[in-house]
Write an enzyme that holds these catalytic residues in place. Structure first.
Site, mmCIF file in Angstrom:
data_model
loop_
_atom_site.group_PDB
_atom_site.id
_atom_site.type_symbol
_atom_site.label_atom_id
_atom_site.label_comp_id
_atom_site.label_asym_id
_atom_site.label_seq_id
_atom_site.Cartn_x
_atom_site.Cartn_y
_atom_site.Cartn_z
ATOM 1 N N GLY A 8 104.240 29.295 -40.107
ATOM 2 C CA GLY A 8 105.107 28.768 -41.165
ATOM 3 C C GLY A 8 105.491 27.328 -40.860
ATOM 4 O O GLY A 8 106.289 27.056 -39.968
ATOM 5 N N THR A 88 111.403 34.061 -46.644
ATOM 6 C CA THR A 88 111.989 35.394 -46.881
ATOM 7 C C THR A 88 112.787 35.325 -48.181
ATOM 8 O O THR A 88 114.010 35.229 -48.158
ATOM 9 C CB THR A 88 112.933 35.805 -45.735
ATOM 10 O OG1 THR A 88 113.811 34.705 -45.457
ATOM 11 C CG2 THR A 88 112.196 36.161 -44.486
ATOM 12 N N GLU A 161 119.560 20.668 -43.212
ATOM 13 C CA GLU A 161 118.623 19.655 -43.697
ATOM 14 C C GLU A 161 119.320 18.313 -43.837
ATOM 15 O O GLU A 161 120.512 18.246 -44.122
ATOM 16 C CB GLU A 161 118.011 20.115 -45.016
ATOM 17 C CG GLU A 161 117.029 21.235 -44.791
ATOM 18 C CD GLU A 161 116.499 21.807 -46.095
ATOM 19 O OE1 GLU A 161 116.353 21.060 -47.064
ATOM 20 O OE2 GLU A 161 116.251 23.024 -46.112
ATOM 21 N N LYS A 216 123.604 34.903 -37.569
ATOM 22 C CA LYS A 216 123.075 33.868 -38.464
ATOM 23 C C LYS A 216 123.583 34.079 -39.890
ATOM 24 O O LYS A 216 124.050 33.148 -40.552
ATOM 25 C CB LYS A 216 121.544 33.905 -38.418
ATOM 26 C CG LYS A 216 120.857 33.056 -39.431
ATOM 27 C CD LYS A 216 121.081 31.569 -39.211
ATOM 28 C CE LYS A 216 120.568 30.803 -40.396
ATOM 29 N NZ LYS A 216 120.062 29.526 -40.178
ATOM 30 N N ALA A 219 127.346 33.230 -39.887
ATOM 31 C CA ALA A 219 127.658 31.798 -39.815
ATOM 32 C C ALA A 219 127.469 31.155 -41.187
ATOM 33 O O ALA A 219 128.324 30.383 -41.657
ATOM 34 C CB ALA A 219 126.760 31.115 -38.775
ATOM 35 N N CYS A 272 119.557 28.579 -48.014
ATOM 36 C CA CYS A 272 120.154 29.623 -47.160
ATOM 37 C C CYS A 272 121.382 30.325 -47.725
ATOM 38 O O CYS A 272 121.451 31.543 -47.715
ATOM 39 C CB CYS A 272 120.547 29.010 -45.814
ATOM 40 S SG CYS A 272 119.126 28.640 -44.800
ATOM 41 N N LYS A 275 121.141 32.974 -50.624
ATOM 42 C CA LYS A 275 120.198 34.023 -50.232
ATOM 43 C C LYS A 275 120.778 34.890 -49.104
ATOM 44 O O LYS A 275 120.716 36.119 -49.149
ATOM 45 C CB LYS A 275 118.897 33.349 -49.767
ATOM 46 C CG LYS A 275 117.746 34.277 -49.581
ATOM 47 C CD LYS A 275 116.449 33.512 -49.374
ATOM 48 C CE LYS A 275 116.352 32.950 -47.970
ATOM 49 N NZ LYS A 275 115.055 32.267 -47.751
ATOM 50 N N ARG A 342 115.795 23.396 -53.436
ATOM 51 C CA ARG A 342 115.947 24.851 -53.507
ATOM 52 C C ARG A 342 117.412 25.219 -53.776
ATOM 53 O O ARG A 342 118.300 24.796 -53.042
ATOM 54 C CB ARG A 342 115.419 25.494 -52.217
ATOM 55 C CG ARG A 342 113.917 25.280 -52.067
ATOM 56 C CD ARG A 342 113.361 25.869 -50.793
ATOM 57 N NE ARG A 342 113.827 25.183 -49.606
ATOM 58 C CZ ARG A 342 113.518 25.553 -48.362
ATOM 59 N NH1 ARG A 342 112.751 26.607 -48.172
ATOM 60 N NH2 ARG A 342 113.973 24.886 -47.326
HETATM 61 C C1 UDX Z 1 122.901 25.386 -43.981
HETATM 62 C C2 UDX Z 1 123.706 25.528 -42.678
HETATM 63 O O1 UDX Z 1 124.614 24.432 -42.554
HETATM 64 C C3 UDX Z 1 122.762 25.584 -41.493
HETATM 65 O O2 UDX Z 1 123.493 25.814 -40.304
HETATM 66 C C4 UDX Z 1 121.754 26.698 -41.702
HETATM 67 O O3 UDX Z 1 120.814 26.707 -40.642
HETATM 68 C C5 UDX Z 1 121.029 26.521 -43.033
HETATM 69 O O4 UDX Z 1 121.961 26.432 -44.097
HETATM 70 P P1 UDX Z 1 121.756 23.347 -45.266
HETATM 71 O O5 UDX Z 1 121.653 24.317 -46.401
HETATM 72 O O6 UDX Z 1 120.541 22.599 -44.852
HETATM 73 O O7 UDX Z 1 122.265 24.118 -43.940
HETATM 74 O O8 UDX Z 1 122.872 22.240 -45.595
HETATM 75 P P2 UDX Z 1 124.473 22.225 -45.556
HETATM 76 O O9 UDX Z 1 124.867 20.922 -44.998
HETATM 77 O O10 UDX Z 1 125.053 23.416 -44.926
HETATM 78 O O11 UDX Z 1 124.871 22.186 -47.102
HETATM 79 C C6 UDX Z 1 124.692 23.306 -47.959
HETATM 80 C C7 UDX Z 1 125.275 23.029 -49.318
HETATM 81 O O12 UDX Z 1 126.697 22.981 -49.261
HETATM 82 C C8 UDX Z 1 124.840 21.686 -49.922
HETATM 83 O O13 UDX Z 1 124.587 21.844 -51.297
HETATM 84 C C9 UDX Z 1 126.046 20.789 -49.689
HETATM 85 O O14 UDX Z 1 126.132 19.731 -50.601
HETATM 86 C C10 UDX Z 1 127.183 21.788 -49.872
HETATM 87 N N1 UDX Z 1 128.432 21.392 -49.211
HETATM 88 C C11 UDX Z 1 128.479 21.248 -47.852
HETATM 89 C C12 UDX Z 1 129.586 21.191 -49.971
HETATM 90 O O15 UDX Z 1 129.558 21.333 -51.202
HETATM 91 N N2 UDX Z 1 130.756 20.847 -49.335
HETATM 92 C C13 UDX Z 1 130.832 20.700 -47.987
HETATM 93 O O16 UDX Z 1 131.927 20.398 -47.484
HETATM 94 C C14 UDX Z 1 129.662 20.897 -47.214
HETATM 95 P P1 ADP Z 2 111.885 27.516 -44.309
HETATM 96 O O1 ADP Z 2 112.836 26.681 -45.100
HETATM 97 O O2 ADP Z 2 112.508 28.788 -43.782
HETATM 98 O O3 ADP Z 2 111.169 26.759 -43.222
HETATM 99 P P2 ADP Z 2 109.595 27.294 -46.059
HETATM 100 O O4 ADP Z 2 109.399 28.000 -47.367
HETATM 101 O O5 ADP Z 2 109.810 25.816 -46.046
HETATM 102 O O6 ADP Z 2 110.774 28.058 -45.319
HETATM 103 O O7 ADP Z 2 108.330 27.587 -45.117
HETATM 104 C C1 ADP Z 2 107.712 28.805 -44.958
HETATM 105 C C2 ADP Z 2 106.202 28.574 -44.776
HETATM 106 O O8 ADP Z 2 105.605 29.783 -44.324
HETATM 107 C C3 ADP Z 2 105.451 28.167 -46.048
HETATM 108 O O9 ADP Z 2 104.806 26.922 -45.828
HETATM 109 C C4 ADP Z 2 104.395 29.300 -46.248
HETATM 110 O O10 ADP Z 2 103.150 28.816 -46.716
HETATM 111 C C5 ADP Z 2 104.261 29.847 -44.840
HETATM 112 N N1 ADP Z 2 103.767 31.233 -44.765
HETATM 113 C C6 ADP Z 2 104.199 32.312 -45.453
HETATM 114 N N2 ADP Z 2 103.511 33.422 -45.080
HETATM 115 C C7 ADP Z 2 102.630 33.040 -44.120
HETATM 116 C C8 ADP Z 2 101.641 33.731 -43.310
HETATM 117 N N3 ADP Z 2 101.461 35.054 -43.425
HETATM 118 N N4 ADP Z 2 100.907 32.997 -42.438
HETATM 119 C C9 ADP Z 2 101.113 31.661 -42.314
HETATM 120 N N5 ADP Z 2 102.031 30.972 -43.024
HETATM 121 C C10 ADP Z 2 102.780 31.636 -43.919
#
Ligand code: UDX
Ligand code: ADP
Ligand code: UDX
Length: 480
Positions: A8, A88, A161, A216, A219, A272, A275, A342
């Site tokens: 992945g 997932t 991110e 996870k 959190a 995340c 979901k 996403r």
């Molecule tokens: C999140 C978790 O922070 C990270 O630990 C986990 O591994 C994956 O999910 P991410 O979704 O990449 O990370 O970004 P994050 O900074 O958490 O922001 C999520 C969303 O909440 C964004 O849309 C952001 O704009 C929003 N947000 C964040 C708010 O609206 N207010 C805040 O104070 C903080």
């Molecule tokens: P994340 O944000 O969790 O990293 P992504 O959707 O960005 O998730 O990445 C998941 C990746 O896993 C995709 O690029 C998809 O093509 C790959 N993937 C899914 N199933 C398989 C598999 N069976 N073998 C190899 N790669 C896979």
């Protein structure tokens, strides 16, 4: 030499493996994916994801000890440690639809590992999965293993991110869960040694498998809950004349609460939070804990409420109709410094405005037109199911335009909506934007990044989440 393979090559697998390769020059790291375009992009100058600092690391390590390949089976066969970081999605049909995690990709990866392995391996859950997935994966591996020994570990990734590289370089903690058996402890120790190349040992937490998996989900649920809490307060602030920024500051200075993740917004997005909470809710229901399920469900409900409230505020302020009015959207990504869309709140806001027949013109510095069109034509929960993409309806196409320039997007518009907190939006020439807009000119700031007083001086009617309302907005009947 230890060999690592990551299945992945996405937002988690790509950056995590790049940093392991950088910090552990003696480890060979292969990142594999079934998607040929994705792997081609990782091997090109145009990486498939935008993440500050990532490109430098990939350039430094690629071809040395970091490899991107579609030859999944070869690299899995050769590896000592296999990370699984596949998607997932939320199930869209069948049992648990709209709540449960769809483990199709995980299961097929596990079956493939069992099929191709000729030596013992440590298999590491990297993508967030429901609690007890490890047990299911263990069963698949054991039943097909031809005498080969597999140890399953849960090593959830906490990077966010936009700050992925900084988060990986300097994590609050690394969490590794394993079986509490001699073989399990040994596997945990092996993975711990990889991270110990750059993470202080006291920041590497080890637990049992289920605690790691649940931590996870917990959190993410706690983080999202803070945002829903402050967003709930933002609605009350607008009704009472309090300012949510002042309230959040006052609350966050209590050391028991802390200042982070208290920014009111149009709603949280990203792959995340929603979901994982839906998943948590489903797990609670399956375990006969409806009260606990209800509690966490509220976090999602408030997030949906906040997005709806924002759309309703726009429409009601503009005389209860946006039909055929041009509305400029600044920012489409779910947060700044990423091109990821996403679950971005922009999708729901745009769909709401389109439902009211607005003409929308979108500008985001990192998101392509193709991506936006795809997002706006997708059904809820379809985004992580690559096979379910649908063509956009012709009416939607006519109502949406995408530009590469904020001034173009706002030209002739009745309203501007700020949906992502990109820094560049703070320094646009708002006098110029105002001069080129229809009057009255509205700004709806879904991220609280605007200088509200300055915009009001220019002549805009300004709405900013959780801030005291303009006389105009106060007088309009709001259906919120
Ligand atoms: C999140 C978790 O922070 C990270 O630990 C986990 O591994 C994956 O999910 P991410 O979704 O990449 O990370 O970004 P994050 O900074 O958490 O922001 C999520 C969303 O909440 C964004 O849309 C952001 O704009 C929003 N947000 C964040 C708010 O609206 N207010 C805040 O104070 C903080
Ligand atoms: P994340 O944000 O969790 O990293 P992504 O959707 O960005 O998730 O990445 C998941 C990746 O896993 C995709 O690029 C998809 O093509 C790959 N993937 C899914 N199933 C398989 C598999 N069976 N073998 C190899 N790669 C896979
Ligand atoms: C609280 C606030 O902390 C304080 O700032 C405010 O001024 C008054 O209300 P207090 O009620 O005196 O103070 O005690 P606090 O320490 O907050 O505990 C409240 C309850 O929560 C207690 O029953 C305590 O046992 C419980 N608690 C606290 C937990 O169950 N778990 C915790 O982690 C913390």
């Amino acid at each position: 030499m230890v060999k690592i393979c990551c299945i992945g090559a996405g937002y988690v697998g790509g950056p995590t493996m790049a940093v392991i390769a950088l910090k552990c020059p003696e480890i060979e790291v292969a990142v594999v994916d079934i998607s040929v375009p994705r792997i081609n992009a990782w091997n090109s100058d145009q990486l498939p994801i935008y993440e500050p600092g990532l490109e430098d690391i990939v350039k430094q390590c690629r071809g040395q000890n970091l490899f991107f390949s579609t030859d999944v089976e070869k690299h899995v066969r050769e590896a000592d440690i296999v990370f699984v970081s596949v998607n997932t999605p939320t199930k869209t049909t069948g049992l648990g639809a709209g709540k449960a995690a769809d483990l199709t990709y995980w299961e097929s990866a596990a079956r493939m590992i069992a099929d191709v392995s000729v030596s013992d391996k440590i298999v590491v859950e990297k993508s967030t999965v429901p609690v007890k997935t490890a047990e299911a994966i263990e069963k698949i591996l054991m039943h097909n293993s031809k005498g080969i020994k597999f140890q399953i570990l849960s090593n959830p990734e906490f990077l966010a991110e936009g700050t992925a590289i900084a988060d990986l370089f300097n994590p609050d903690r690394v969490l590794i869960g394993g079986r509490e058996t001699p073989e399990g402890f040994k596997a945990v120790q092996t993975l711990k040694e990889v991270y110990a190349n750059w993470v202080p040992e006291d920041q590497i937490i080890t637990t049992n498998l289920w605690s790691a998996e649940l931590s996870k989900l917990a959190a993410n649920a706690f983080l999202a809950q803070r945002i829903s809490s402050v967003n709930a307060m933002s609605a009350l602030c607008e009704s009472t004349g309090a300012d949510v920024t002042q309230v959040a500051y006052a609350v966050g200075t209590d050391s028991r609460i802390g200042p982070k993740f208290l920014n009111a917004s149009v709603g949280f997005g990203g792959s995340c939070f929603q979901k994982d909470i839906l998943n948590l809710v489903y797990i609670c229901q399956c375990n006969g804990l409806p009260e606990v399920a209800e509690y966490w469900k509220q976090v999602i409900k408030i997030n949906d409420y906040q997005k709806n409230r924002f759309v309703n505020r726009i429409v009601s302020s503009m005389f209860n109709t946006v039909s055929n009015k041009k509305v400029a959207i600044l920012g489409f990504a779910f947060k700044k410094d990423t091109g990821d869309t996403r679950e971005t709140p922009a999708i729901d806001v745009c769909k709401g405005l389109l439902g009211d027949k607005a003409q929308i013109s979108i500008y985001d510095p990192q998101v392509t037109e193709e991506q936006i069109q795809r997002d706006l034509s997708m059904k809820k929960f379809d985004w992580d199911h690559p096979l379910h993409l649908q063509p956009m309806s012709p009416t939607t196409v006519k109502q949406v335009s995408v530009t590469w320039d904020a001034y173009e997007a706002t030209k002739g518009a009745h309203a501007v909506c700020v949906l992502t907190e990109w820094d560049e939006f703070k320094s646009l020439d708002y006098q110029k934007i105002f001069d080129n807009m229809q009057k009255p000119a509205f700004i709806f700031d879904g991220r609280n990044i605007m200088n509200v007083n300055k915009l009001r001086e220019i002549g805009f009617i300004v709405y900013s989440i959780g801030k005291p309302l303009d006389a105009w907005l106060k007088d309009m009947p709001a259906f919120i």
